[in-house]
Design an enzyme around this catalytic site. Structure first.
Site, PDB file in Angstrom:
ATOM      1  N   ASP A  61      47.896  34.902  49.412  1.00 48.94           N
ATOM      2  CA  ASP A  61      47.119  35.763  48.537  1.00 48.94           C
ATOM      3  C   ASP A  61      46.661  36.938  49.400  1.00 48.94           C
ATOM      4  OD1 ASP A  61      45.655  36.654  46.302  1.00 48.94           O
ATOM      5  OD2 ASP A  61      43.845  35.666  47.050  1.00 48.94           O
ATOM      6  N   LEU A  62      46.164  37.987  48.791  1.00 45.85           N
ATOM      7  CA  LEU A  62      45.734  39.158  49.558  1.00 45.85           C
ATOM      8  C   LEU A  62      44.213  39.211  49.723  1.00 45.85           C
ATOM      9  CD1 LEU A  62      46.412  41.800  50.994  1.00 45.85           C
ATOM     10  CD2 LEU A  62      46.421  42.931  48.757  1.00 45.85           C
ATOM     11  N   ASP A  63      43.508  39.457  48.636  1.00 47.65           N
ATOM     12  CA  ASP A  63      42.048  39.557  48.715  1.00 47.65           C
ATOM     13  C   ASP A  63      41.441  38.216  49.087  1.00 47.65           C
ATOM     14  OD1 ASP A  63      42.060  42.225  48.005  1.00 47.65           O
ATOM     15  OD2 ASP A  63      41.946  41.797  45.861  1.00 47.65           O
TER      16      ASP A  63
ATOM     17  N   THR B 132      38.864  43.026  49.947  1.00 47.16           N
ATOM     18  CA  THR B 132      38.589  44.199  49.113  1.00 47.16           C
ATOM     19  C   THR B 132      37.829  43.768  47.859  1.00 47.16           C
ATOM     20  OG1 THR B 132      40.712  44.030  47.958  1.00 47.16           O
ATOM     21  CG2 THR B 132      40.656  45.400  49.939  1.00 47.16           C
TER      22      THR B 132
ATOM     23  N   LYS C 126      38.012  36.624  40.589  1.00 55.40           N
ATOM     24  CA  LYS C 126      38.851  36.545  41.783  1.00 55.40           C
ATOM     25  C   LYS C 126      40.164  35.823  41.480  1.00 55.40           C
ATOM     26  CE  LYS C 126      35.258  36.835  45.312  1.00 55.40           C
ATOM     27  NZ  LYS C 126      34.630  36.174  46.473  1.00 55.40           N
TER      28      LYS C 126
ATOM     29  N   SER D 210      50.064  38.100  45.230  1.00 53.47           N
ATOM     30  CA  SER D 210      48.736  38.535  44.808  1.00 53.47           C
ATOM     31  C   SER D 210      48.782  39.140  43.419  1.00 53.47           C
ATOM     32  CB  SER D 210      48.206  39.582  45.799  1.00 53.47           C
ATOM     33  OG  SER D 210      47.055  40.226  45.303  1.00 53.47           O
ATOM     34  N   ALA D 211      47.678  38.989  42.697  1.00 52.56           N
ATOM     35  CA  ALA D 211      47.567  39.611  41.376  1.00 52.56           C
ATOM     36  C   ALA D 211      47.359  41.116  41.491  1.00 52.56           C
ATOM     37  CB  ALA D 211      46.402  38.993  40.605  1.00 52.56           C
TER      38      ALA D 211
ATOM     39  N   LYS E  76      48.077  33.934  37.664  1.00 49.78           N
ATOM     40  CA  LYS E  76      47.404  32.719  38.116  1.00 49.78           C
ATOM     41  C   LYS E  76      46.350  32.337  37.068  1.00 49.78           C
ATOM     42  CE  LYS E  76      47.859  34.548  42.803  1.00 49.78           C
ATOM     43  NZ  LYS E  76      47.154  35.047  43.997  1.00 49.78           N
TER      44      LYS E  76
ATOM     45  N   GLU F 239      45.311  30.469  49.792  1.00 48.54           N
ATOM     46  CA  GLU F 239      44.486  31.080  48.746  1.00 48.54           C
ATOM     47  C   GLU F 239      43.005  30.907  49.035  1.00 48.54           C
ATOM     48  OE1 GLU F 239      44.168  32.647  45.976  1.00 48.54           O
ATOM     49  OE2 GLU F 239      46.183  32.981  45.166  1.00 48.54           O
ATOM     50  N   ASP F 240      42.193  31.772  48.419  1.00 48.63           N
ATOM     51  CA  ASP F 240      40.740  31.622  48.534  1.00 48.63           C
ATOM     52  C   ASP F 240      40.081  31.392  47.179  1.00 48.63           C
ATOM     53  OD1 ASP F 240      41.077  34.331  47.579  1.00 48.63           O
ATOM     54  OD2 ASP F 240      38.991  34.691  48.180  1.00 48.63           O
TER      55      ASP F 240
END
Length: 221
Positions: free
Chosen positions: A9-11, A17, A45, A116-117, A147, A171-172
């Site tokens: 995932d990114l964020d 961000t 998120k 990532s979304a 997701k 993932e977070d």
């Protein structure tokens, strides 16, 4: 299990961000007469832009007040504000251990994917100077469902030619962990165990600083 690909995932995993998202959403919500706080923002998120907008509208009891065209316009407005804030992102914002892990994975010939979304992932990775360390960035428009559906992780595995059974997802967010598990991949959660464990994550780490290739290899044993 031999790990052949790691999907990120990114964020909240590569960088943070989330605060920029929150500022942009809070501004838009206020424009609509809806108040959101950081606790509510946790629900946004890992989910898509349009679904985030729908959740805000439901929160403010305005779910049926706007046309599809108006919702698209509002989501675009939010994204434009968010992109303006992204000028502040630089390589110093990469989370601890991430660059080192990506270099280790590259050396081990393990494929790396962004799942990532965020449609702004290419821009963010470029600002972080990480683009060259990823084999593929999934465009959310490539998949039918966001997701917690597994689509984006399955697409990422497909793009690099790896069976999901040989993939690890990091993932977070709860929605992201559920997506990884639905894709039949090993899930590594970054954050608080009481938040992520109920979603089915295989292991939860308090921060990305605990990530390494040697650690990920233990998950395949």
């Amino acid at each position: 299990m031999i790990i052949k690909a790691v999907l990120f995932d990114l964020d909240g995993v590569i960088t943070d961000t989330a605060e920029y998202h929150y500022v942009a959403w809070k501004q838009l919500a206020a424009q609509l007469g809806i108040e959101i706080d950081e606790a509510f923002n946790e629900q946004l998120k890992g989910v898509s832009r349009m679904e985030s907008l729908e959740r805000i509208l439901r929160h403010g009891n305005r779910a049926n007040d706007l046309s599809a065209e108006e919702k698209i316009a509002l989501a675009t407005q939010k994204n434009n504000e968010y992109v303006k804030l992204l000028v502040n992102v630089s390589p110093k914002d990469v989370y601890p251990g991430i660059r080192e892990l990506l270099l280790e994975l590259r050396a081990a010939d393990v494929r790396t994917v962004i799942a990532s979304a965020s449609k702004n992932a290419p821009q963010i990775l470029n600002s972080l100077a990480l683009t060259d360390l990823f084999d593929y960035i999934v465009n959310p428009d490539e998949v039918a469902h966001g997701k917690p559906a597994p689509d984006i992780f399955l697409r990422g595995a497909e793009a690099v030619g790896v069976n999901p059974a040989f993939c690890v997802g990091i993932e977070d967010a709860q929605a992201g962990v559920e997506a990884i598990k639905s894709a039949k991949m090993v899930a590594v959660g970054i954050g608080e165990e009481h938040v992520l464990k109920p979603s089915g994550t295989d292991v939860v780490l308090p921060s990305t600083g605990s990530l390494s290739w040697s650690f990920l290899q233990t998950l395949g044993e």
